[in-house]
Scaffold this active site. Sequence first.
Site, PDB file in Angstrom:
ATOM      1  CE  LYS A   1      40.109  41.754  26.038  1.00  0.00           C
ATOM      2  NZ  LYS A   1      40.086  41.831  27.437  1.00  0.00           N
TER       3      LYS A   1
ATOM      4  CE  LYS B   1      38.208  46.431  33.267  1.00  0.00           C
ATOM      5  NZ  LYS B   1      37.325  45.764  32.428  1.00  0.00           N
TER       6      LYS B   1
ATOM      7  CE  LYS C   1      33.004  37.738  32.830  1.00  0.00           C
ATOM      8  NZ  LYS C   1      32.777  38.606  31.660  1.00  0.00           N
TER       9      LYS C   1
HETATM   10  P1  TYM Z   1      31.931  41.960  30.343  1.00  0.00           P
HETATM   11  O1  TYM Z   1      31.513  40.561  30.088  1.00  0.00           O
HETATM   12  O2  TYM Z   1      33.383  42.242  30.515  1.00  0.00           O
HETATM   13  O3  TYM Z   1      31.228  42.524  31.629  1.00  0.00           O
HETATM   14  C1  TYM Z   1      29.822  42.459  31.809  1.00  0.00           C
HETATM   15  C2  TYM Z   1      29.345  43.723  32.522  1.00  0.00           C
HETATM   16  O4  TYM Z   1      30.049  43.890  33.752  1.00  0.00           O
HETATM   17  C3  TYM Z   1      30.579  45.196  33.849  1.00  0.00           C
HETATM   18  N1  TYM Z   1      31.844  45.178  34.605  1.00  0.00           N
HETATM   19  C4  TYM Z   1      32.124  46.014  35.617  1.00  0.00           C
HETATM   20  N2  TYM Z   1      31.420  47.006  36.182  1.00  0.00           N
HETATM   21  C5  TYM Z   1      31.990  47.664  37.218  1.00  0.00           C
HETATM   22  N3  TYM Z   1      33.219  47.361  37.723  1.00  0.00           N
HETATM   23  C6  TYM Z   1      33.956  46.382  37.187  1.00  0.00           C
HETATM   24  N4  TYM Z   1      35.148  46.079  37.706  1.00  0.00           N
HETATM   25  C7  TYM Z   1      33.426  45.654  36.074  1.00  0.00           C
HETATM   26  N5  TYM Z   1      33.884  44.628  35.315  1.00  0.00           N
HETATM   27  C8  TYM Z   1      32.902  44.360  34.416  1.00  0.00           C
HETATM   28  C9  TYM Z   1      30.824  45.620  32.398  1.00  0.00           C
HETATM   29  O5  TYM Z   1      30.866  47.021  32.287  1.00  0.00           O
HETATM   30  C10 TYM Z   1      29.625  44.995  31.705  1.00  0.00           C
HETATM   31  O6  TYM Z   1      28.510  45.852  31.795  1.00  0.00           O
HETATM   32  N6  TYM Z   1      31.706  44.229  25.873  1.00  0.00           N
HETATM   33  C11 TYM Z   1      30.924  43.759  27.006  1.00  0.00           C
HETATM   34  C12 TYM Z   1      29.889  42.722  26.612  1.00  0.00           C
HETATM   35  C13 TYM Z   1      28.906  43.138  25.585  1.00  0.00           C
HETATM   36  C14 TYM Z   1      27.888  44.129  25.739  1.00  0.00           C
HETATM   37  C15 TYM Z   1      27.173  44.130  24.524  1.00  0.00           C
HETATM   38  C16 TYM Z   1      27.535  44.976  26.782  1.00  0.00           C
HETATM   39  C17 TYM Z   1      28.790  42.640  24.330  1.00  0.00           C
HETATM   40  N7  TYM Z   1      27.725  43.211  23.693  1.00  0.00           N
HETATM   41  C18 TYM Z   1      26.074  44.993  24.320  1.00  0.00           C
HETATM   42  C19 TYM Z   1      26.459  45.850  26.584  1.00  0.00           C
HETATM   43  C20 TYM Z   1      25.762  45.837  25.364  1.00  0.00           C
HETATM   44  C21 TYM Z   1      31.853  43.117  28.004  1.00  0.00           C
HETATM   45  O7  TYM Z   1      32.942  42.731  27.690  1.00  0.00           O
HETATM   46  O8  TYM Z   1      31.318  42.924  29.230  1.00  0.00           O
END
Ligand code: TYM
Length: 336
Positions: A113, A195, A198
Amino acid sequence: MKKETVLSGIRPTGFVHLGNYFGAMRNWVKMQEEFDCYFCVVDWHSLTTHPDTKELRESVLRLLSELLASGLDPEKCVLYIQSHVPEIAELYLYFNMLAYTGELERTATFKDKVRQQPDNVNAGLLTYPVLQAADILVHRATKVPVGKDQEQHIEMTRNYAERFNHRYGNVFPSPTAFSYDSELTRIMSLDGKGKMSKSENHMVTLYLADSDDLIREKIKKAKSDAAPAEPNSVKPDSVENLFGLMRLVSSPDTVENFEQDFNNCVIRYGDMKKQLGEDMVKFISPLREKARAFRADEKYLNQVMSIGAEKARNSAIATMELVRDAMGLKYFALKS
Ligand code: TYM
């Protein structure tokens, strides 16, 4: 016997993509049948990168609709919005005293970031994993279904839980990242560079909201390679990526046919991508249409949010009682 508690979250920062779906949401839908599940739209986390809140409401409602369309059932899991549970902020504050700036600065997502937004390296970005730990531990969850990119954050969550328990007494379990697959999932972008995410180039990411034609176009343009020169060659990453997507959405027979073509050096990537495009459309379009229908029913979405908030708060309030007790933050006793 008490079921294990599960928590996971997703940021309302853009459209849900296949990485989110296969890395996380697909497991969530399965887990709600087996465990005590909490799933959370983490709007506070999104403020670390998206401080402008003009579109936040729409993003939250759209994401909620996409989660419902994917099969989350508010009768089987607690589905809620992070900012509806103020107890998370209190726990975040306590955990901040147990988190060291050095380790936060070394976190891979923080370093990414800093590169992506050098003009907005705010303290929320630095302590992002602390807030995530509060999300998880406010329900004393033991399983956290996430994609591979979140592994380090879950490890940090375990550190904070252990530090808290060591200092104040045993309140928290030691949660682990979870997937039904043998490994945590990592879906690559269509150009094979990194990967799927978004915020990256939209043409190399498949979203659940994409139109049928856009899905076909993106897959047509996906990176492939020259056909193999020798039988049974190792697949280049970009080709393995196409096969990986095919295994997720196509029938086993279809995958097997293209595997054979590859191994016999007669594969035509144009044909493979055409088939993958059609299978992807079949997979994504019902999800897109269901999400659209949920989004149009604001009364239902409000009901889902308010029921979720109440259930999530009940669980969070109970944990915070234990936390304040353990920390000795109760200064007066009520007379009986
Ligand atoms: P976020 O919003 O980026 O993504 C949500 C979930 O999608 C998974 N993910 C992926 N898995 C496989 N391949 C990919 N290319 C890929 N891109 C995204 C992420 O691993 C995630 O599981 N920090 C977290 C949000 C969060 C969270 C939490 C997660 C906040 N509090 C507590 C678990 C528990 C995040 O940015 O996810």
